[in-house]
Structure formats: structure tokens, C-alpha cells
Scaffold this motif. Structure first.
Motif, mmCIF file in Angstrom:
data_model
loop_
_atom_site.group_PDB
_atom_site.id
_atom_site.type_symbol
_atom_site.label_atom_id
_atom_site.label_comp_id
_atom_site.label_asym_id
_atom_site.label_seq_id
_atom_site.Cartn_x
_atom_site.Cartn_y
_atom_site.Cartn_z
ATOM 1 N N ARG A 249 0.866 -1.185 0.000
ATOM 2 C CA ARG A 249 0.000 0.000 0.000
ATOM 3 C C ARG A 249 0.896 1.227 0.000
ATOM 4 O O ARG A 249 1.895 1.275 0.717
ATOM 5 C CB ARG A 249 -0.918 -0.009 1.220
ATOM 6 C CG ARG A 249 -1.809 -1.248 1.241
ATOM 7 C CD ARG A 249 -2.885 -1.140 2.291
ATOM 8 N NE ARG A 249 -3.895 -0.161 1.871
ATOM 9 C CZ ARG A 249 -5.010 0.091 2.571
ATOM 10 N NH1 ARG A 249 -5.238 -0.540 3.705
ATOM 11 N NH2 ARG A 249 -5.882 0.977 2.139
ATOM 12 N N ARG B 55 -3.384 3.488 -1.368
ATOM 13 C CA ARG B 55 -3.725 2.709 -2.566
ATOM 14 C C ARG B 55 -3.123 1.308 -2.473
ATOM 15 O O ARG B 55 -2.067 1.124 -1.867
ATOM 16 C CB ARG B 55 -3.178 3.388 -3.824
ATOM 17 C CG ARG B 55 -3.827 4.698 -4.167
ATOM 18 C CD ARG B 55 -3.273 5.259 -5.474
ATOM 19 N NE ARG B 55 -3.616 6.660 -5.579
ATOM 20 C CZ ARG B 55 -2.831 7.652 -5.157
ATOM 21 N NH1 ARG B 55 -1.646 7.388 -4.648
ATOM 22 N NH2 ARG B 55 -3.225 8.898 -5.251
ATOM 23 N N ALA C 74 -1.919 0.334 -9.890
ATOM 24 C CA ALA C 74 -2.721 0.681 -8.725
ATOM 25 C C ALA C 74 -4.097 0.039 -8.885
ATOM 26 O O ALA C 74 -4.738 0.177 -9.923
ATOM 27 C CB ALA C 74 -2.858 2.197 -8.602
ATOM 28 N N VAL D 52 -7.880 -0.428 -8.530
ATOM 29 C CA VAL D 52 -9.068 0.414 -8.340
ATOM 30 C C VAL D 52 -10.310 -0.402 -8.671
ATOM 31 O O VAL D 52 -10.228 -1.454 -9.306
ATOM 32 C CB VAL D 52 -9.018 1.689 -9.223
ATOM 33 C CG1 VAL D 52 -7.873 2.601 -8.798
ATOM 34 C CG2 VAL D 52 -8.883 1.325 -10.695
ATOM 35 N N GLN E 240 -12.286 5.935 -10.769
ATOM 36 C CA GLN E 240 -11.106 5.920 -9.896
ATOM 37 C C GLN E 240 -9.827 5.805 -10.719
ATOM 38 O O GLN E 240 -8.819 6.425 -10.401
ATOM 39 C CB GLN E 240 -11.202 4.746 -8.912
ATOM 40 C CG GLN E 240 -12.271 4.923 -7.856
ATOM 41 C CD GLN E 240 -12.411 3.678 -6.981
ATOM 42 O OE1 GLN E 240 -12.160 2.564 -7.425
ATOM 43 N NE2 GLN E 240 -12.832 3.890 -5.742
ATOM 44 N N LEU F 152 -6.025 8.527 -10.990
ATOM 45 C CA LEU F 152 -4.721 8.078 -10.478
ATOM 46 C C LEU F 152 -3.604 9.024 -10.909
ATOM 47 O O LEU F 152 -3.651 9.592 -12.000
ATOM 48 C CB LEU F 152 -4.405 6.678 -11.000
ATOM 49 C CG LEU F 152 -5.169 5.513 -10.395
ATOM 50 C CD1 LEU F 152 -4.852 4.247 -11.171
ATOM 51 C CD2 LEU F 152 -4.833 5.348 -8.923
#
Ligand code: ZN
Length: 178
Positions: free
Chosen positions: A53, A58, A91, A93, A98, A102
């Protein structure tokens, strides 16, 4: 170090929360889209992935993929060896919205609870695969093709004189000399 088989289905957020590091190999014959894009692949695909994370919370996967493949030479249509390697920062999502928010350093990985990690690897390999591959001059069997092209150029420059625009200039100059 001998690498084990890469798991296909992973709970990506759980792995990121636990800061799991995965390294494994993947039988490329299981990747149908990638197999279709190349001639052959003899070695397993090697995958390394760090799940963690980031500071903003994230769920992130840092992934590296490497594959030694044979592809078609676009000059001679023979085969050549090539190493396809890629690394990406993904990442995780839930939605397209979303994904669009980013920071640019991330590629979005839109995922529910579980992902097909093989598919992620395959996407990375396809992105890393050059769209145009060809031998260096020594190994390439396309020399005859280059000679043929040269002959074609010669044929064009040897076109009949009546089509030569400079003849018009010559004729004009001839008129002036009179
Ligand atoms: Zn070639």
C-alpha cells in the motif's frame, strides 16, 4: 533459486495489505493471446511482483515480467530470438472513474476482490512486445530482398526519356540557342 508456479487467481488487495512479494514462473502456452503474437517461446515466463500500500493507502502492485521468445523477422520472415521484458506500477481500483484519478506514475488495474494475475502478466507482455522486429544484418536472410529492391530502383531511374521533364528544359534551351 528455483521459482515455483505463479498462482493464477490472487486476492490483490489482501496481498497488498500483507505486503506480499511473489516470484514465480508461468507456462507461456497458457497465455493464448501472447502465444498467438509470437512464433515460439521455449522458456517459462518469469514474473516478480511486490504487493503493497502506498502513502495514500492505494493498493499497489509493482510487477516485472521477462520472457525469451522467438518472433518473426519483418525483413526476411525468418525467426529471431528476443527478450521481452517489462515493468509496471499498477494501482488497484474498483472503477473507471477511480482509474482516471490516479497519478500518472500508476497504471490502473481495475479489479474486484480477485484478479486473474496471469491475464495481468499477459497484458504486460503484449505491451512490451515490439511491433516491428528484425535481425541485425549478419543473421538476416533478407539480403536478396534488398538486392531486388535495388534493381527496382534502377529500373525506375531508367524510365524512357520521353517521360523525363528535363527533356522539356533541354528543348527550350535548344530553342534559345538558335
Ligand atoms: Zn531477418
Amino acid at each position: 533459486m528455483t521459482l515455483g508456479a505463479l498462482p493464477q487467481t490472487v486476492e490483490v488487495r489482501t496481498l497488498a495489505a500483507r505486503e506480499v512479494r511473489l516470484a514465480g514462473v508461468l507456462d507461456p502456452s497458457r497465455l493464448l493471446r501472447f502465444s498467438a503474437a509470437i512464433v515460439a517461446v521455449k522458456q517459462p515466463v518469469v514474473v516478480k511482483a511486490d504487493f503493497y500500500r502506498d502513502e495514500e493507502g492505494r493498493y499497489v502492485v509493482s510487477v516485472e515480467v521477462t520472457a525469451d521468445v522467438q518472433v518473426t523477422c519483418q525483413r526476411c520472415l525468418g525467426t529471431l530470438e528476443q527478450t521481452v521484458a517489462s515493468s509496471a506500477l499498477l494501482a488497484v481500483v474498483w472503477t473507471d472513474e477511480q482509474a482516471s484519478q490516479l497519478p500518472p506514475r500508476y497504471e490502473p488495474l481495475i479489479a474486484g476482490a480477485e484478479i486473474d494475475f496471469w491475464e495481468v502478466v499477459e497484458d504486460e507482455l503484449l505491451l512490451a512486445l515490439p511491433s516491428f522486429s528484425y535481425h541485425g544484418d549478419i543473421n538476416c536472410g533478407a539480403k536478396t530482398g534488398v538486392q531486388a529492391l535495388g534493381a527496382e530502383v534502377a529500373a525506375v531511374s531508367g524510365s524512357p526519356e520521353k517521360d523525363n521533364p528535363f527533356d522539356v528544359l533541354k528543348a527550350l534551351k535548344g530553342d534559345l540557342d538558335k
